[in-house]
Design a protein around this motif. Structure first.
Motif, PDB file in Angstrom:
ATOM      1  N   PRO A   1       0.829  -1.218   0.000  1.00 45.51           N
ATOM      2  CA  PRO A   1       0.000   0.000   0.000  1.00 45.51           C
ATOM      3  C   PRO A   1       0.860   1.263   0.000  1.00 45.51           C
ATOM      4  O   PRO A   1       1.896   1.317   0.668  1.00 45.51           O
ATOM      5  N   VAL A   2       0.442   2.250  -0.772  1.00 47.03           N
ATOM      6  CA  VAL A   2       1.129   3.539  -0.821  1.00 47.03           C
ATOM      7  C   VAL A   2       0.899   4.246   0.515  1.00 47.03           C
ATOM      8  O   VAL A   2      -0.232   4.332   0.991  1.00 47.03           O
ATOM      9  N   VAL A   3       1.977   4.712   1.129  1.00 46.99           N
ATOM     10  CA  VAL A   3       1.899   5.394   2.422  1.00 46.99           C
ATOM     11  C   VAL A   3       2.122   6.884   2.201  1.00 46.99           C
ATOM     12  O   VAL A   3       3.057   7.289   1.518  1.00 46.99           O
ATOM     13  N   LEU A   4       1.249   7.694   2.793  1.00 51.40           N
ATOM     14  CA  LEU A   4       1.358   9.153   2.729  1.00 51.40           C
ATOM     15  C   LEU A   4       1.806   9.668   4.092  1.00 51.40           C
ATOM     16  O   LEU A   4       1.453   9.089   5.120  1.00 51.40           O
ATOM     17  N   ASN A   5       2.545  10.768   4.090  1.00 50.92           N
ATOM     18  CA  ASN A   5       2.936  11.321   5.388  1.00 50.92           C
ATOM     19  C   ASN A   5       1.857  12.283   5.898  1.00 50.92           C
ATOM     20  O   ASN A   5       0.984  12.721   5.152  1.00 50.92           O
ATOM     21  N   ASP A   6       1.920  12.586   7.178  1.00 45.58           N
ATOM     22  CA  ASP A   6       0.915  13.436   7.812  1.00 45.58           C
ATOM     23  C   ASP A   6       0.834  14.820   7.168  1.00 45.58           C
ATOM     24  O   ASP A   6      -0.249  15.402   7.083  1.00 45.58           O
ATOM     25  N   GLU A   7       1.969  15.344   6.696  1.00 45.62           N
ATOM     26  CA  GLU A   7       1.990  16.681   6.098  1.00 45.62           C
ATOM     27  C   GLU A   7       1.135  16.739   4.832  1.00 45.62           C
ATOM     28  O   GLU A   7       0.469  17.742   4.575  1.00 45.62           O
TER      29      GLU A   7
END
Length: 176
Positions: free
Chosen positions: A93-99
């Protein structure tokens, strides 16, 4: 307890879920009801029918919902009706950062006229209107596309002014 296995909890990451068409808000509600953090950015727009006008909320990203889940919660997410799968790259799964999520939240909260425009739909010769910045509301014609930046010609100033703007600063199909 010699053979006891200690399982470390995995951290929750923001991921993107691909959904059935028009299931985004329902999936967002279901996940939140099941104590799984999710985010479906919506934009408000006025929809006009022959007999009435109504303010409606539509997802900013059709068929996508952002989910903050750990490895154990991913199976629960996949079991929600309407979820197709996680958006993945190389099988993960593609992980996105909180920003990135915070930036999307900020845009949705601070701008009233937000629209998603695919750069694939933009062609040389398209009439566009600048929707942000110093040249707000000026109209022009796309003369060159360079990645996410376009070169456009503005004729409204009694001369030809060529400006370079980001794609997110324009809207497409301006009426003449």
């Amino acid at each position: 307890m010699k053979n006891a296995v200690i399982i470390k909890p995995t951290p929750a990451n923001w991921m993107v879920v691909y959904t059935r068409s028009r299931f985004e808000k329902k999936i967002d509600r279901t996940l939140n009801d099941n104590h799984i953090t999710s985010f479906c950015p919506v934009i408000k727009s006025l929809k006009k029918w022959a007999d009435r006008n109504k303010m409606i909320e539509t997802p900013l990203f059709p068929s996508y919902v952002f989910v903050r889940a750990n490895a154990g919660e991913q199976l629960k997410v996949k079991q929600v009706p309407g979820v197709v799968n996680f958006v993945s790259y190389c099988g993960k799964p593609v992980v996105l950062n909180d920003e990135e999520i915070d930036r999307i939240k900020s845009i949705v909260n601070n701008y009233s006229e937000v629209e998603l425009m695919s750069i694939q739909n933009l062609n040389i010769g398209n009439k566009v209107k600048i929707k942000d910045g110093l040249l707000y509301n000026y109209q022009g014609v796309v003369t060159q596309i360079m990645g996410k930046t376009i070169l456009m010609t503005i004729e409204q100033l009694n001369c030809v002014l060529t400006v370079k703007v980001n794609v997110d600063q324009i809207c497409l199909n301006v009426a003449s």
